[in-house]
Design a protein around this motif. Structure first.
Motif, mmCIF file in Angstrom:
data_model
loop_
_atom_site.group_PDB
_atom_site.id
_atom_site.type_symbol
_atom_site.label_atom_id
_atom_site.label_comp_id
_atom_site.label_asym_id
_atom_site.label_seq_id
_atom_site.Cartn_x
_atom_site.Cartn_y
_atom_site.Cartn_z
ATOM 1 N N GLU A 151 0.825 -1.253 -0.029
ATOM 2 C CA GLU A 151 -0.146 -0.038 -0.078
ATOM 3 C C GLU A 151 0.921 1.386 0.195
ATOM 4 O O GLU A 151 0.282 2.429 0.074
ATOM 5 N N LEU A 152 2.064 0.991 -0.162
ATOM 6 C CA LEU A 152 3.104 2.329 0.008
ATOM 7 C C LEU A 152 2.835 3.042 1.258
ATOM 8 O O LEU A 152 2.263 3.981 1.295
ATOM 9 N N TYR A 153 3.307 2.607 2.344
ATOM 10 C CA TYR A 153 3.069 2.759 3.562
ATOM 11 C C TYR A 153 4.235 2.773 4.409
ATOM 12 O O TYR A 153 4.779 1.703 4.388
ATOM 13 N N ALA A 154 4.980 3.804 4.938
ATOM 14 C CA ALA A 154 6.079 3.858 5.654
ATOM 15 C C ALA A 154 5.780 4.695 7.023
ATOM 16 O O ALA A 154 5.406 5.820 6.837
ATOM 17 N N GLU A 155 6.403 4.332 8.253
ATOM 18 C CA GLU A 155 6.024 5.314 9.190
ATOM 19 C C GLU A 155 7.354 4.943 10.174
ATOM 20 O O GLU A 155 8.256 3.980 10.356
ATOM 21 N N SER A 156 7.777 6.183 10.763
ATOM 22 C CA SER A 156 8.817 6.445 11.570
ATOM 23 C C SER A 156 8.212 6.554 12.897
ATOM 24 O O SER A 156 7.795 7.791 13.223
ATOM 25 N N PRO A 157 8.234 5.690 13.815
ATOM 26 C CA PRO A 157 7.391 5.670 15.126
ATOM 27 C C PRO A 157 8.297 6.477 16.125
ATOM 28 O O PRO A 157 7.761 7.129 17.158
ATOM 29 N N GLY A 158 9.480 6.723 15.816
ATOM 30 C CA GLY A 158 10.199 7.731 16.899
ATOM 31 C C GLY A 158 10.380 9.009 16.240
ATOM 32 O O GLY A 158 10.192 9.576 14.980
ATOM 33 N N PRO A 159 11.515 9.862 16.958
ATOM 34 C CA PRO A 159 11.683 11.152 16.228
ATOM 35 C C PRO A 159 12.555 11.095 14.943
ATOM 36 O O PRO A 159 13.200 10.060 14.622
ATOM 37 N N VAL A 160 12.054 12.170 13.970
ATOM 38 C CA VAL A 160 12.781 12.330 12.715
ATOM 39 C C VAL A 160 13.334 13.780 12.517
ATOM 40 O O VAL A 160 12.911 14.714 13.190
ATOM 41 N N GLU A 161 14.331 14.009 12.064
ATOM 42 C CA GLU A 161 14.789 15.327 11.760
ATOM 43 C C GLU A 161 15.669 15.364 10.679
ATOM 44 O O GLU A 161 16.124 14.532 9.889
ATOM 45 N N GLY A 162 15.681 16.660 10.192
ATOM 46 C CA GLY A 162 16.458 16.856 8.877
ATOM 47 C C GLY A 162 15.986 18.278 8.239
ATOM 48 O O GLY A 162 15.598 19.326 8.760
ATOM 49 N N THR A 163 15.923 18.168 6.916
ATOM 50 C CA THR A 163 15.688 19.572 6.269
ATOM 51 C C THR A 163 14.508 19.351 5.249
ATOM 52 O O THR A 163 14.237 18.166 4.960
ATOM 53 N N PRO A 165 11.933 21.515 2.315
ATOM 54 C CA PRO A 165 12.012 22.695 1.335
ATOM 55 C C PRO A 165 12.128 24.058 1.864
ATOM 56 O O PRO A 165 12.754 24.827 1.280
ATOM 57 N N ALA A 166 11.321 24.223 3.033
ATOM 58 C CA ALA A 166 11.050 25.408 3.573
ATOM 59 C C ALA A 166 12.266 25.814 4.749
ATOM 60 O O ALA A 166 12.436 26.784 5.336
ATOM 61 N N GLY A 167 12.956 24.722 5.269
ATOM 62 C CA GLY A 167 14.017 25.034 6.464
ATOM 63 C C GLY A 167 14.094 23.548 7.027
ATOM 64 O O GLY A 167 13.879 22.362 6.887
ATOM 65 N N ASP A 168 14.677 23.802 8.239
ATOM 66 C CA ASP A 168 15.108 22.859 9.375
ATOM 67 C C ASP A 168 13.954 22.150 9.760
ATOM 68 O O ASP A 168 12.957 22.940 10.339
ATOM 69 N N LEU A 169 13.539 20.665 9.877
ATOM 70 C CA LEU A 169 12.516 20.126 10.159
ATOM 71 C C LEU A 169 12.885 19.047 11.412
ATOM 72 O O LEU A 169 13.690 18.310 11.445
ATOM 73 N N THR A 170 11.957 18.944 12.642
ATOM 74 C CA THR A 170 12.137 17.982 13.503
ATOM 75 C C THR A 170 10.514 17.746 13.814
ATOM 76 O O THR A 170 9.647 18.302 13.966
ATOM 77 N N ALA A 171 10.356 16.419 14.325
ATOM 78 C CA ALA A 171 8.934 15.687 14.615
ATOM 79 C C ALA A 171 9.102 14.452 15.361
ATOM 80 O O ALA A 171 10.041 13.893 15.244
ATOM 81 N N GLY A 172 8.280 14.314 16.115
ATOM 82 C CA GLY A 172 8.273 13.070 16.807
ATOM 83 C C GLY A 172 7.781 11.746 15.933
ATOM 84 O O GLY A 172 7.937 10.655 16.519
ATOM 85 N N ARG A 173 7.220 12.038 14.742
ATOM 86 C CA ARG A 173 6.483 10.796 14.160
ATOM 87 C C ARG A 173 6.331 11.444 12.724
ATOM 88 O O ARG A 173 5.985 12.492 12.436
ATOM 89 N N MET A 174 6.634 10.481 11.973
ATOM 90 C CA MET A 174 6.513 10.672 10.302
ATOM 91 C C MET A 174 6.035 9.733 9.632
ATOM 92 O O MET A 174 6.013 8.455 9.723
#
Length: 204
Positions: A151-163, A165-174
């Motif tokens: 089904e084209l599904y991918a999940e990061s259950p933990g923190p993710v960080e990086g860049t 297009p608009a700037g630096d990004l961090t999140a607890g889930r992706m």
């Protein structure tokens, strides 16, 4: 005539002496050459861990390819993969590279140190320095990413960080998922999303 018979008899008599002596000389030479040969060590036993050999069975530079239900192309490559000793349905992989070519023409490339793939469920769990790079401008890292290729599904259950297009990004889930209405893939960020905007500097 008698002289010829005597000569023949003498030659035969000498040959009866010389040939056995020559044979003994050859045999003694062979024994001298191989004097370190030990018959008890003719077939040395090698200590082989058969269980370890069975666990080490696998493939190098293996490639798995398929198409999701929506038609997105998926390719997974591993430097080394082998069956799991605990579950025969699983394959354990090292240095994994996964590539998604989406119907929109965009692409998502993922690399990780390790991977655990389930061919029955067509899913994978990637861990260790997971690096996500999209053609739309996202470059992200996380430690664990689970994916389902049907089904084209991918999940990061933990923190993710990086860049982004608009700037630096961090999140607890992706989450990377396919939108059934638009038939397009989207990245969703939740659990404490933080975006530091970096304005684009004009080259003019």
């Amino acid at each position: 005539m008698a002289r010829r018979d005597n000569l023949h008899s003498r030659v035969v008599a000498w040959m009866k002496i010389i040939l056995p002596l020559a044979a003994l000389g050859i045999l003694s030479t062979l024994f001298l050459i191989s004097n370190t040969f030990d018959p008890n060590e003719a077939l040395p036993m090698v200590d082989i861990d058969l269980q370890q050999r069975a666990q080490d069975q696998g493939a190098t530079n293996a490639t798995f390819a398929g198409v999701t239900q929506a038609g997105h192309q998926v390719t997974v490559q591993t430097v080394r993969s082998r069956p799991s000793p605990e579950d025969s349905r699983l394959f354990l992989a090292e240095d994994v590279t996964a590539a998604f070519l989406l119907n929109s023409g965009n692409s998502v490339n993922i690399t990780s140190d390790r991977g655990e793939m389930n061919q029955h469920r067509n899913s994978a769990s990637l861990s260790g320095n997971v690096h996500i790079d999209t053609s739309t401008g996202y470059v992200l890292t996380t430690e664990l990413l689970t994916a389902n290729f049907d089904e084209l599904y991918a999940e990061s259950p933990g923190p993710v960080e990086g860049t982004a297009p608009a700037g630096d990004l961090t999140a607890g889930r992706m989450v990377l998922r396919n939108n059934a209405e638009t038939d397009q893939a989207h990245l969703l960020f939740t659990n404490g999303v933080k975006l530091i905007y970096q304005p684009q500097i004009s080259e003019e």
